[in-house]
Design a protein around this motif. Structure first.
Motif, mmCIF file in Angstrom:
data_model
loop_
_atom_site.group_PDB
_atom_site.id
_atom_site.type_symbol
_atom_site.label_atom_id
_atom_site.label_comp_id
_atom_site.label_asym_id
_atom_site.label_seq_id
_atom_site.Cartn_x
_atom_site.Cartn_y
_atom_site.Cartn_z
ATOM 1 N N PHE A 179 36.045 30.244 31.864
ATOM 2 C CA PHE A 179 35.394 30.061 33.161
ATOM 3 C C PHE A 179 35.428 28.577 33.514
ATOM 4 O O PHE A 179 34.917 27.744 32.773
ATOM 5 N N ALA A 180 36.043 28.253 34.660
ATOM 6 C CA ALA A 180 36.231 26.855 35.047
ATOM 7 C C ALA A 180 35.868 26.653 36.510
ATOM 8 O O ALA A 180 35.962 27.571 37.322
ATOM 9 N N GLY A 181 35.472 25.434 36.843
ATOM 10 C CA GLY A 181 35.145 25.090 38.217
ATOM 11 C C GLY A 181 34.191 23.915 38.232
ATOM 12 O O GLY A 181 33.901 23.315 37.190
ATOM 13 N N ASN A 182 33.666 23.582 39.415
ATOM 14 C CA ASN A 182 32.716 22.469 39.465
ATOM 15 C C ASN A 182 31.395 22.832 38.786
ATOM 16 O O ASN A 182 30.593 21.965 38.455
ATOM 17 N N LYS A 183 31.194 24.155 38.554
ATOM 18 C CA LYS A 183 30.027 24.626 37.807
ATOM 19 C C LYS A 183 30.448 25.577 36.691
ATOM 20 O O LYS A 183 29.645 26.351 36.199
ATOM 21 N N GLY A 184 31.721 25.554 36.324
ATOM 22 C CA GLY A 184 32.219 26.426 35.268
ATOM 23 C C GLY A 184 32.130 27.892 35.613
ATOM 24 O O GLY A 184 31.789 28.709 34.761
ATOM 25 N N GLN A 185 32.454 28.255 36.868
ATOM 26 C CA GLN A 185 32.154 29.601 37.328
ATOM 27 C C GLN A 185 33.321 30.562 37.495
ATOM 28 O O GLN A 185 33.138 31.779 37.427
ATOM 29 N N TYR A 186 34.552 30.089 37.714
ATOM 30 C CA TYR A 186 35.668 30.978 38.038
ATOM 31 C C TYR A 186 36.477 31.337 36.791
ATOM 32 O O TYR A 186 36.778 30.468 35.974
ATOM 33 N N LEU A 187 36.845 32.614 36.678
ATOM 34 C CA LEU A 187 37.592 33.069 35.516
ATOM 35 C C LEU A 187 39.076 32.729 35.675
ATOM 36 O O LEU A 187 39.746 33.204 36.590
ATOM 37 N N CYS A 188 39.585 31.891 34.782
ATOM 38 C CA CYS A 188 40.978 31.435 34.809
ATOM 39 C C CYS A 188 41.652 31.797 33.496
ATOM 40 O O CYS A 188 41.015 31.864 32.452
ATOM 41 N N HIS A 189 42.964 32.004 33.574
ATOM 42 C CA HIS A 189 43.744 32.271 32.373
ATOM 43 C C HIS A 189 43.999 30.960 31.642
ATOM 44 O O HIS A 189 44.077 29.901 32.244
ATOM 45 N N ASN A 190 44.138 31.034 30.294
ATOM 46 C CA ASN A 190 44.606 29.849 29.567
ATOM 47 C C ASN A 190 46.121 29.985 29.435
ATOM 48 O O ASN A 190 46.635 30.995 28.997
ATOM 49 N N VAL A 191 46.823 28.968 29.900
ATOM 50 C CA VAL A 191 48.277 29.016 29.944
ATOM 51 C C VAL A 191 48.852 27.654 29.583
ATOM 52 O O VAL A 191 48.146 26.655 29.590
ATOM 53 N N ILE A 192 50.138 27.620 29.269
ATOM 54 C CA ILE A 192 50.809 26.387 28.887
ATOM 55 C C ILE A 192 51.351 25.689 30.126
ATOM 56 O O ILE A 192 52.000 26.328 30.954
ATOM 57 N N PRO A 193 51.136 24.377 30.291
ATOM 58 C CA PRO A 193 51.630 23.686 31.481
ATOM 59 C C PRO A 193 53.130 23.466 31.417
ATOM 60 O O PRO A 193 53.721 23.525 30.340
ATOM 61 N N PRO A 194 53.771 23.209 32.542
ATOM 62 C CA PRO A 194 55.212 22.949 32.539
ATOM 63 C C PRO A 194 55.526 21.617 31.885
ATOM 64 O O PRO A 194 54.691 20.720 31.853
ATOM 65 N N LYS A 195 56.742 21.488 31.395
ATOM 66 C CA LYS A 195 57.166 20.201 30.818
ATOM 67 C C LYS A 195 57.395 19.167 31.912
ATOM 68 O O LYS A 195 57.147 17.993 31.729
ATOM 69 N N GLU A 196 57.896 19.618 33.060
ATOM 70 C CA GLU A 196 58.085 18.732 34.199
ATOM 71 C C GLU A 196 57.559 19.440 35.434
ATOM 72 O O GLU A 196 58.250 20.286 36.003
#
Length: 199
Positions: A179-196
């Protein structure tokens, strides 16, 4: 019963997990596609190296068992709250902290969520009332319903912000979301960022 420890600025906070391990603020829900968008399904791990998947701005917070904490303060071994496929909220452990850099990001609901375009968030299926799935931010439209830590919230604004920024992301286990956001509220996936990151 298990004991979890959050390490914050060298201070360890110990808390006991009482049974049941999970609680649910929702009933009758089903979250599908808990794997990475590039590799749907499965309940372990994150995205694949090289996938163009996303990150969060440094101003965002994650929801932990002891409250919200800015993402720049979290380290490997810390515990955060996650969601399983049945809508139950449980505890996951941060395995890796990933830092990156982007040239622009999206502001959801007046900067309540600052997130890169490809990062998946959990939204209600537009055609199936009780089913949810993870959808990249770039595909969101106003009126979509995002899963939150205490229910759900409608998307009322989506804005592309053309500013460079440093970003953070995490691999977590056993559930690949947080859960992420300005108050930790929205459900987001954990994923790997792009290399570029694309411009």
């Amino acid at each position: 019963w298990p004991i979890a420890v959050n390490n914050i600025n060298g201070i360890s906070t110990i808390f006991f997990i009482s049974p049941p391990l999970f609680y649910s603020p929702h009933t009758g829900v089903n979250i599908i596609n808990t794997g990475s968008p590039g590799n749907p399904g499965g309940g372990q791990g994150g995205g694949n190296e090289g996938d163009y998947l996303g990150c969060l701005s440094s101003g965002m917070y994650l929801l932990t068992p002891t409250g919200i904490l800015n993402i720049t303060k979290l380290i490997s071994g810390d515990y955060i709250l996650s969601n399983d496929q049945n809508g139950l909220v449980g505890i996951s452990e941060i395995r890796k902290v990933i830092k990156s850099h982007y040239f622009y990001y999206y502001s959801i609901n007046n900067r309540e969520l600052e997130i890169t375009y490809e990062h998946p968030v959990c939204i209600k299926n537009r055609s199936e009332e009780n089913n949810w799935h993870f959808e990249s931010v770039k595909n969101l439209v106003t009126g979509d319903i995002i899963r939150t830590s205490n229910g759900e919230k409608s998307v009322y604004s989506i804005e592309r912000v053309n500013e460079e920024l440093n970003t953070w992301n995490f691999t977590v286990t056993p559930f690949n979301n947080y859960f992420a956001g300005n108050k930790g509220q929205y459900l987001c996936h954990n994923v790997i960022p792009p290399k570029e990151p694309p411009s």
